[in-house]
Design a protein around this motif. Structure first.
Motif, PDB file in Angstrom:
ATOM      1  N   ASP A   1       0.832  -1.209   0.000  1.00  0.00           N
ATOM      2  CA  ASP A   1       0.000   0.000   0.000  1.00  0.00           C
ATOM      3  C   ASP A   1       0.865   1.257   0.000  1.00  0.00           C
ATOM      4  N   GLY A   2       1.896   1.276   0.822  1.00  0.00           N
ATOM      5  CA  GLY A   2       2.786   2.432   0.877  1.00  0.00           C
ATOM      6  C   GLY A   2       3.537   2.630  -0.424  1.00  0.00           C
ATOM      7  N   ASP A   3       4.040   1.542  -1.010  1.00  0.00           N
ATOM      8  CA  ASP A   3       4.762   1.652  -2.282  1.00  0.00           C
ATOM      9  C   ASP A   3       3.847   2.171  -3.390  1.00  0.00           C
ATOM     10  N   VAL A   4       2.620   1.671  -3.424  1.00  0.00           N
ATOM     11  CA  VAL A   4       1.661   2.116  -4.442  1.00  0.00           C
ATOM     12  C   VAL A   4       1.375   3.607  -4.274  1.00  0.00           C
ATOM     13  N   ASN A   5       1.183   4.051  -3.053  1.00  0.00           N
ATOM     14  CA  ASN A   5       0.917   5.483  -2.824  1.00  0.00           C
ATOM     15  C   ASN A   5       2.068   6.349  -3.310  1.00  0.00           C
ATOM     16  N   VAL A   6       3.304   5.962  -3.013  1.00  0.00           N
ATOM     17  CA  VAL A   6       4.478   6.731  -3.451  1.00  0.00           C
ATOM     18  C   VAL A   6       4.550   6.769  -4.972  1.00  0.00           C
ATOM     19  N   LEU A   7       4.343   5.616  -5.614  1.00  0.00           N
ATOM     20  CA  LEU A   7       4.431   5.555  -7.079  1.00  0.00           C
ATOM     21  C   LEU A   7       3.304   6.338  -7.750  1.00  0.00           C
ATOM     22  N   LYS A   8       2.102   6.280  -7.192  1.00  0.00           N
ATOM     23  CA  LYS A   8       0.992   7.056  -7.764  1.00  0.00           C
ATOM     24  C   LYS A   8       1.282   8.548  -7.665  1.00  0.00           C
ATOM     25  N   LYS A   9       1.813   8.998  -6.548  1.00  0.00           N
ATOM     26  CA  LYS A   9       2.157  10.417  -6.400  1.00  0.00           C
ATOM     27  C   LYS A   9       3.229  10.834  -7.391  1.00  0.00           C
ATOM     28  N   ALA A  10       4.080   9.894  -7.796  1.00  0.00           N
ATOM     29  CA  ALA A  10       5.140  10.178  -8.768  1.00  0.00           C
ATOM     30  C   ALA A  10       4.637  10.076 -10.210  1.00  0.00           C
ATOM     31  N   GLY A  11       3.373   9.715 -10.405  1.00  0.00           N
ATOM     32  CA  GLY A  11       2.805   9.643 -11.740  1.00  0.00           C
ATOM     33  C   GLY A  11       3.071   8.349 -12.489  1.00  0.00           C
ATOM     34  N   VAL A  12       3.487   7.293 -11.775  1.00  0.00           N
ATOM     35  CA  VAL A  12       3.744   6.010 -12.413  1.00  0.00           C
ATOM     36  C   VAL A  12       2.410   5.388 -12.849  1.00  0.00           C
ATOM     37  N   ALA A  13       2.400   4.770 -14.036  1.00  0.00           N
ATOM     38  CA  ALA A  13       1.192   4.152 -14.582  1.00  0.00           C
ATOM     39  C   ALA A  13       0.988   2.753 -14.004  1.00  0.00           C
ATOM     40  N   PHE A  14      -0.261   2.428 -13.722  1.00  0.00           N
ATOM     41  CA  PHE A  14      -0.647   1.108 -13.216  1.00  0.00           C
ATOM     42  C   PHE A  14      -1.583   0.446 -14.214  1.00  0.00           C
ATOM     43  N   ARG A  15      -1.506  -0.868 -14.325  1.00  0.00           N
ATOM     44  CA  ARG A  15      -2.425  -1.614 -15.182  1.00  0.00           C
ATOM     45  C   ARG A  15      -3.692  -2.016 -14.442  1.00  0.00           C
ATOM     46  N   ASN A  16      -3.623  -2.121 -13.132  1.00  0.00           N
ATOM     47  CA  ASN A  16      -4.766  -2.624 -12.372  1.00  0.00           C
ATOM     48  C   ASN A  16      -4.708  -2.071 -10.962  1.00  0.00           C
ATOM     49  N   ASP A  17      -5.638  -2.510 -10.143  1.00  0.00           N
ATOM     50  CA  ASP A  17      -5.630  -2.217  -8.719  1.00  0.00           C
ATOM     51  C   ASP A  17      -4.998  -3.410  -8.013  1.00  0.00           C
ATOM     52  N   ILE A  18      -4.731  -3.260  -6.738  1.00  0.00           N
ATOM     53  CA  ILE A  18      -4.165  -4.358  -5.955  1.00  0.00           C
ATOM     54  C   ILE A  18      -5.151  -5.529  -5.950  1.00  0.00           C
TER      55      ILE A  18
END
Length: 132
Positions: free
Chosen positions: A85-102
């Motif tokens: 959860d913490g890693d996802v939050n940091v990456l989302k704030k950095a604008g990294v693209a995701f293919r799905n949710d957890i």
């Protein structure tokens, strides 16, 4: 230069852009680089080889049937996380693209991020060990 017996190659649109992504967001370091056509990144015991879809290197050469290497697909490396959860939050704030949710399964939780060329990287948090 000591190469691992097992490595993973990703075809990327831009080697320098991929280096920036993997070193800044996922904790890799540059192990070797040959200009814009080749790089090896390392994290713990994984070496990630980066090549563009066109260029002088062997990884970018077309197949005998005419197909060319291209980024994307579904094969992926897995980067272990102890705080998904913490890693996802940091990456989302950095604008990294995701293919799905957890998503969760019997082995743990995972999510797919994409590098700048669309190659998937799985962030994986193992399930807690069962109490004995």
């Amino acid at each position: 230069m000591k190469l691992n017996a097992l490595m993973v190659r990703y075809i990327v649109n831009d080697v320098d852009e991929a280096i920036a992504f993997y070193t800044h967001h996922l904790g890799f370091r540059v192990f070797a680089q040959s200009g814009p056509y080749f790089a090896i990144l390392a994290r713990e015991n994984l070496q990630l080889v980066l090549s563009p879809p066109r260029g002088p290197g062997g990884g970018s050469q077309p197949m005998p049937d005419g197909r060319h290497p291209e980024p994307g697909g579904w094969n992926r490396i897995i980067v272990r996380s102890s705080d998904l959860d913490g890693d996802v939050n940091v990456l989302k704030k950095a604008g990294v693209a995701f293919r799905n949710d957890i998503v969760a399964g019997p082995g743990g939780r995972q999510i797919l991020v994409e590098d700048p060329s669309g190659n998937p990287v799985e962030l994986f948090e193992p399930a807690p060990e069962p109490a004995k």
